[in-house]
Each structure stands twice: as structure tokens, then as C-alpha cells.
Design a protein around this motif. Structure first.
Motif, PDB file in Angstrom:
ATOM      1  N   GLU A  27      -0.659 -65.523 112.163  1.00  0.00           N
ATOM      2  CA  GLU A  27      -1.845 -64.723 111.862  1.00  0.00           C
ATOM      3  C   GLU A  27      -1.580 -63.235 112.059  1.00  0.00           C
ATOM      4  N   GLU A  28      -0.768 -62.896 113.056  1.00  0.00           N
ATOM      5  CA  GLU A  28      -0.432 -61.492 113.293  1.00  0.00           C
ATOM      6  C   GLU A  28       0.315 -60.899 112.098  1.00  0.00           C
ATOM      7  N   VAL A  29       1.254 -61.651 111.557  1.00  0.00           N
ATOM      8  CA  VAL A  29       2.024 -61.184 110.403  1.00  0.00           C
ATOM      9  C   VAL A  29       1.112 -61.000 109.195  1.00  0.00           C
ATOM     10  N   VAL A  30       0.200 -61.965 108.982  1.00  0.00           N
ATOM     11  CA  VAL A  30      -0.731 -61.849 107.862  1.00  0.00           C
ATOM     12  C   VAL A  30      -1.625 -60.628 108.035  1.00  0.00           C
ATOM     13  N   MET A  31      -2.062 -60.385 109.277  1.00  0.00           N
ATOM     14  CA  MET A  31      -2.936 -59.239 109.550  1.00  0.00           C
ATOM     15  C   MET A  31      -2.218 -57.916 109.281  1.00  0.00           C
ATOM     16  N   LYS A  32      -0.912 -57.846 109.606  1.00  0.00           N
ATOM     17  CA  LYS A  32      -0.137 -56.616 109.438  1.00  0.00           C
ATOM     18  C   LYS A  32       0.382 -56.407 108.024  1.00  0.00           C
ATOM     19  N   SER A  33       0.209 -57.398 107.174  1.00  0.00           N
ATOM     20  CA  SER A  33       0.830 -57.316 105.849  1.00  0.00           C
ATOM     21  C   SER A  33       0.146 -56.309 104.924  1.00  0.00           C
ATOM     22  N   ASN A  34      -1.028 -55.793 105.341  1.00  0.00           N
ATOM     23  CA  ASN A  34      -1.778 -54.832 104.508  1.00  0.00           C
ATOM     24  C   ASN A  34      -2.164 -55.425 103.163  1.00  0.00           C
ATOM     25  N   THR A  35      -2.253 -56.748 103.105  1.00  0.00           N
ATOM     26  CA  THR A  35      -2.635 -57.425 101.876  1.00  0.00           C
ATOM     27  C   THR A  35      -4.081 -57.870 101.977  1.00  0.00           C
ATOM     28  N   MET A  36      -4.852 -57.675 100.940  1.00  0.00           N
ATOM     29  CA  MET A  36      -6.230 -58.148 100.886  1.00  0.00           C
ATOM     30  C   MET A  36      -6.313 -59.316  99.922  1.00  0.00           C
TER      31      MET A  36
END
Length: 627
Positions: free
Chosen positions: A166-175
Motif C-alpha cells: 500500500e505504501e508503494v501504491v500511495m507513493k506512485s503518484n498514480t490516480m
């Protein structure tokens, strides 16, 4: 990679030159410059120099270089201040990772001291330069594989692995949708005026869209302290990431919810997660569960904070007041189920209702008896009141468990327990009084208040001790008790009673079962003694008189409650029904006995001619009445 940069006291800067590819990365330092250059990025191409702010009298600075290949993210930290050299370009399919030390160049004065990788020292000497080479791999696949392996090797790594996703997804700057081999996520941005949102999670290629979970995010998720915040909804199709120790089975789908930089709990409006699944067997229950990574390192599914709603045989909705990881836990083996619970509950409720009316009638008859009230009449009245209270609170307990709060249920459970103990105590008093009558030739001078003290006072003392134990040991003894039927475990019956925990079970076996054993055993002995005392009287040979005497004494002495000890073996179901029918109708049977005895006395008076036979019959009826 981290280390200590030995430099001069003049101005210093961070210089970088980054290109795409997977050749090498070089980290070097001299008197005035810390340099990061090389070709390891997927999309990032950056080259520049950044001034370093520091104390001019300081000749060394601690630094770390963080490379996140999955995000194509490179950060350099110098003296606690972060400098982002490559910002996240989203989740990368192919990336340069597995960086390993290659060439190193030593110097005498200025450079890097105590260079380390993930805390492991490479060189303690002053080094001018470190080279690292990497390999190009499928980043997404390896990321998921490492999470699975970590779960199999050590369960305590589970929190780190799952949170990392979840941390990686949050940091990915992808919406919007984010896809990984092991998870599918959706990143939502909550802005000012967020009014809540319904969404269906991204669909894996192997699954139909109408089988994926859907989520309702309430408006209260949006914090007033920030203008906007991101919420990540993650769909874990691989339950191997969440295997924990449990005697239940976890369904395939797991949903994770988190808000950026916030801990969400005690929501006024719940988050709703709707799961789709196959039809469950009739002997299986479904429960919404959650795993709080801040509370448990290892996977530990908990029931608190979530309410389970059965929408359909194949649809279950979870209403939860916090954000974490949610799933449906299927209980395959039900250890504490009750056979024919619906039928037994109906029979007991009807029997208690009949006994309630019967107790009122019997109490009126006993209160309106002509002449001086005997001690045995007062003892009978005490038992009638206790049975009335027991039936009343048993009828109320199911209703209050569903409509009342925890405090109401705790009070009702303690009152029901009091009524049960009072009933058993008054049965014991019936046994004791009968013993006095036999020993003193049917004449007892013991003060009546002693019987009332034991019948009504002792249960107050026992229940008060248990309530005091709750306060001292901070454990709930009374409350909402769930009773699960064996034929439909998804529709439990709730009642206000003693809970299932160590303290409650100990109290149950010592107080309830112990007192019941004393009453049943002493009642059986007294029944035998009384029958032996009166069996030689003339009217005893009449079948209806003998049956009425034995049945009436059995109800008075509480020996019918002994059926509860016989609930085993091939006749256990029949015993269970007999137990409920007989004991729920106990008030009715006592009224029936009293009515029959009154009719027999009236009949005896009308036909009595003063003969020895009539006198004997009248004495027999008085004996029955006193017993």
C-alpha cells in the motif's frame, strides 16, 4: 547506501547526473561535492547540482542514498534533509535492481567513511568512490513474489510486506487503477466537499467484474485538517499473503483501505465493503473480520469493529468503523452449536408464558387461603415468586439483547441469573423444610425469615460478587451472549446472559452447576424419604393419588432439572426437549397440583362420614398439602 561524508569547511553541493538503463550507479565524494551519477533509471533523466546547507565549522555530514526501483524514485538525504533527484514515475514493469558493490577507490583525507548497505558496513576506510552494478528484472512480479516468500518464512514480516504494497501504491503518484500481479488498487483523491463515493475495485483479468468487491467510502473519511488527501483501496486476490493461524477458512478476497498519513478509527458512518462469494454450506457461518497492522505484527483476524450483514447467499456486506484490511472468515467447524435451537426457544418461550400466568393464579390462591397461613404456604409462595421472575426475565432476555445496549443487556443478564439462583435456592428450601416436617412429625418452628434470607438473599450475594469481580478484574461476566444453531449457523440467537470467557465459565460451573447438583441430589433423596413415609397410607394405593404425589414433589424438589445432566448419548435430543418442556411449564404444573389437591379435599369433605377411613383419607390429603 549510507555513510559519513568527510569534507572541507567551504561551501558544498550535491551533484547528480542520472540516465535510463541498468549499467551502474556511482556514489563519490571529495572536499566540496557529493556526487551520484550513472544509468539505473527506467524513465528518469536528470542532471543538476544542489547547494548543501550546513554548519561552516562542520567537516563531516551523514548521508543516505535511497533507490526505489519499482517507483523509479531516487532520494538523497544529507544531514536529515531529503533531496528528491528522481520523482516517482508510477509503478514500473521493468527496473534496475539487485545492486551489488563493484569497483571502489580509496583516498587519504576527503571522501566516504563507514559506507554501508542496509546497515551492513562495506568499508570503514575513507573511500573516494563506490560503484554498484544492477540487473534488469520484472519489478512488479518480484515485488509480489518477495511478499509471498516473506509470509511463508516469517509471519512477523507479514505486516511489513503488506503495508509495503500500500505504501508503494500511495507513493506512485498514480490516480485511478493501479495493477500489480498480486493486487489491484484504486487511488482516490478526496478534495474539499467530498460527499462519499461508491466504487467497484479493479477487476483481475481472470475474474468477472460482477464478482469483485465494491466499497462505499463515507464523507467522514475526509479530514478537515487538509484540503485534499488520498485514499487507497486495494483488492488482494492472493490470500496466501494473509495466512494466519486460525481454525477457520479465509475466503479468497481481501480488501485493504488506507488514507494518506492518517489513522482512521471510530467513524460515525461506517465504511461498507460488499464481498461476492460462492454459496456456503449450511453448517458454515460467515463473519466480517479485520487485521490491524498497528496492533498485530502477525496476521490476527479480529471481529471487533465490524458488523456482518448477509445480503444474499452469495453476497456479504461488512460495515466497519475503521480502515485496515478486511475479509470474510468462514467458520467451518462449529464447536458451540445447539441442536433444534429455533424449536427449543419457541417451546421454552410458550412454556414460560403459560407458567407466568399460572404463577400469578397460584400466588393469588396461596394469598387468599382461609385461616392462618402456615409456614409451608409461605415457602410455596417464595418458590412461586422465584419461578415467576425466572420466566419473566427469560422471555425478556431475547428481545432486550436485540434492541437494548450493552448496559441494558448486562443488567438483564444479571437479573436472569439472580432469578435462576433464587429458583434453585427456593427448591432447596422446599427440600429442607420437608426434611424438618418429617423429622418433627410435620411441625416446624424454624423462623420463616431464614427461608426468605436464603431464597432471596443468597442469590443477591452471589450475583453481587460476580458484578464486583467484573469491576476488579476488568472482565465482562454478563452481556450479550450469542448462541449458534447447528442447522443454520448464519442466524445466531442473542440473549442477555453470562458470556463465554474464563471467569464466566468458572462462575457457571461453581455456582450454577454446583447449586443445581446439590438441589437435584438432595431433592431425589428427599423424594425417596417422603414417598417411603406415606406409601403405607390407605389412599396411596390409588394410582392417581400416588402419581399426583410423586409428580408434585418432583416439581417442588427440582429433580426435573436433573434432566440437564443427561444430555448425551442416543437419547440426547429427546432429553433436551423434555428438559425444556417440563421445566418451562413448572409454574403450570405447580398450579395444577394445587388445584387437584384442593378438589380432592373438597370431595373428601363432602363424602366423609366421620369413619376411620374418611379420617385417614383427610390426613393423607393434609400430608400431601404440607409436602
Amino acid at each position: 547506501m549510507c555513510g559519513t561524508w568527510h569534507h572541507g569547511i567551504a561551501s558544498r553541493n550535491l551533484k547528480y547526473d542520472l540516465k535510463t538503463g541498468c549499467e551502474k550507479i556511482e556514489i563519490s565524494a571529495n572536499e566540496s561535492t557529493l556526487s551520484v551519477r550513472g544509468s539505473i533509471t527506467a524513465k528518469c533523466t536528470e542532471s543538476s547540482s544542489i547547494p548543501i546547507e550546513s554548519n561552516p565549522h562542520q567537516n563531516q555530514s551523514h548521508f543516505c542514498v535511497f533507490w526505489e526501483p519499482l517507483l523509479d524514485l531516487l532520494i538523497v538525504e544529507v544531514n536529515g534533509k531529503n533531496h528528491t533527484l528522481c520523482r516517482s514515475n508510477g509503478l514500473q514493469e521493468n527496473c534496475c535492481t539487485d545492486l551489488s558493490p563493484d569497483k571502489q577507490e580509496a583516498v587519504a583525507l576527503y571522501g566516504i567513511v563507514n559506507g554501508s548497505i542496509r546497515g551492513d558496513i562495506i568499508k570503514e576506510d575513507v573511500m573516494k568512490m563506490y560503484d554498484f552494478k544492477g540487473d534488469t528484472i520484472n519489478c512488479k512480479k518480484k515485488f509480489c513474489d518477495e511478499a509471498r516468500v516473506a509470509n511463508m518464512i516469517m509471519s512477523k514480516c507479514m505486516c511489513l510486506c503488506v503495508c509495503r504494497i500500500e505504501e508503494v501504491v500511495m507513493k506512485s503518484n498514480t490516480m485511478g487503477p493501479v495493477h500489480l500481479p498480486c493486487v489491484q488498487s484504486t487511488v482516490i483523491e478526496m478534495k474539499e466537499g467530498f460527499m462519499g463515493l461508491n466504487l467497484t475495485l479493479p477487476t483481475p483479468k481472470i475474474e468477472s467484474s460482477n464478482m469483485t468487491p465494491s466499497v462505499y467510502l463515507p464523507s467522514c473519511l475526509k479530514s478537515n485538517s487538509s484540503n485534499k488527501s488520498k485514499v487507497v483501496c486495494t483488492y488482494f486476490k492472493d490470500k496466501a499473503l494473509f495466512q494466519g493461524s486460525s481454525d477457520a477458512v479465509l475466503l479468497v478476497d481481501i480488501v485493504g483501505l488506507s488514507v494518506e498519513n492518517e489513522i482512521i478509527k471510530d467513524l460515525p458512518e461506517p465504511v461498507k465493503i460488499k464481498f461476492h462469494h460462492s454459496v456456503l454450506p449450511a453448517n458454515c457461518s460467515r463473519k466480517c473480520v479485520s487485521w490491524d497492522t498497528r496492533r498485530d505484527n502477525a496476521v490476527n483476524w479480529r471481529y471487533d469493529g465490524c458488523e456482518t450483514l448477509k445480503i444474499h447467499d452469495t453476497v456479504t456486506e461488512c460495515h466497519c468503523n475503521h480502515l485496515t484490511y478486511f475479509a470474510i472468515l468462514v467458520q467451518v467447524e462449529q464447536k458451540d452449536t445447539v441442536r433444534h435451537l429455533k424449536e427449543l426457544t419457541f417451546i421454552t418461550a410458550v412454556g414460560c408464558a403459560v407458567s407466568l400466568v399460572s404463577c400469578l393464579v397460584l400466588f393469588y390462591w396461596l394469598s387468599k387461603r382461609r385461616g392462618k397461613k402456615t409456614q409451608i404456604t409461605l415457602v410455596h409462595r417464595g418458590l412461586v415468586v422465584a419461578i415467576f421472575l425466572l420466566c419473566l426475565f427469560f422471555i425478556l432476555t431475547g428481545t432486550l439483547a436485540n434492541v437494548g445496549n450493552e448496559r441494558v443487556c448486562k443488567i438483564t443478564g444479571s437479573l436472569l441469573h439472580y432469578a435462576l439462583l433464587s429458583t434453585l435456592c427456593w427448591m432447596a428450601m422446599e427440600v429442607f423444610h420437608t426434611f424438618l416436617l418429617i423429622r418433627k412429625v410435620f411441625d416446624s418452628n424454624l423462623p420463616t425469615w431464614i427461608f426468605y434470607l436464603v431464597g432471596f438473599g443468597l442469590p443477591v450475594l452471589l450475583v453481587s460478587v460476580l458484578l464486583l469481580t467484573e469491576q476488579i478484574h476488568k472482565v465482562d461476566i454478563y452481556g450479550k451472549r450469542e448462541i449458534v444453531p447447528s442447522d443454520n449457523v448464519s442466524s445466531p440467537y442473542f440473549m442477555c446472559w453470562m458470556l463465554v470467557n474464563e471467569k464466566s465459565l468458572l462462575a457457571h460451573y461453581i455456582i450454577n452447576v454446583g447449586l443445581l447438583a446439590v438441589v437435584v441430589s438432595s431433592g431425589a433423596v428427599m423424594l425417596f424419604l417422603v414417598v417411603r413415609e406415606i406409601r403405607n397410607r390407605p389412599d396411596w394405593k390409588k394410582i392417581h393419588v400416588a402419581f399426583l404425589s410423586i409428580w408434585g414433589l418432583t416439581c417442588l424438589f427440582g429433580t426435573t432439572w436433573g434432566l440437564g445432566f443427561l444430555d448425551f448419548g442416543p437419547l440426547s435430543e429427546a432429553i433436551l426437549f423434555l428438559f425444556c418442556i417440563i421445566n418451562s411449564l413448572q409454574g403450570f404444573f405447580l398450579m395444577l397440583r394445587y388445584y387437584a389437591l384442593e378438589r380432592m379435599k373438597k370431595k373428601d369433605r363432602s363424602f366423609s362420614d366421620g369413619s376411620s377411613s374418611g379420617s385417614s383419607k383427610q390426613h393423607m390429603l393434609q400430608t400431601h398439602e404440607k409436602s
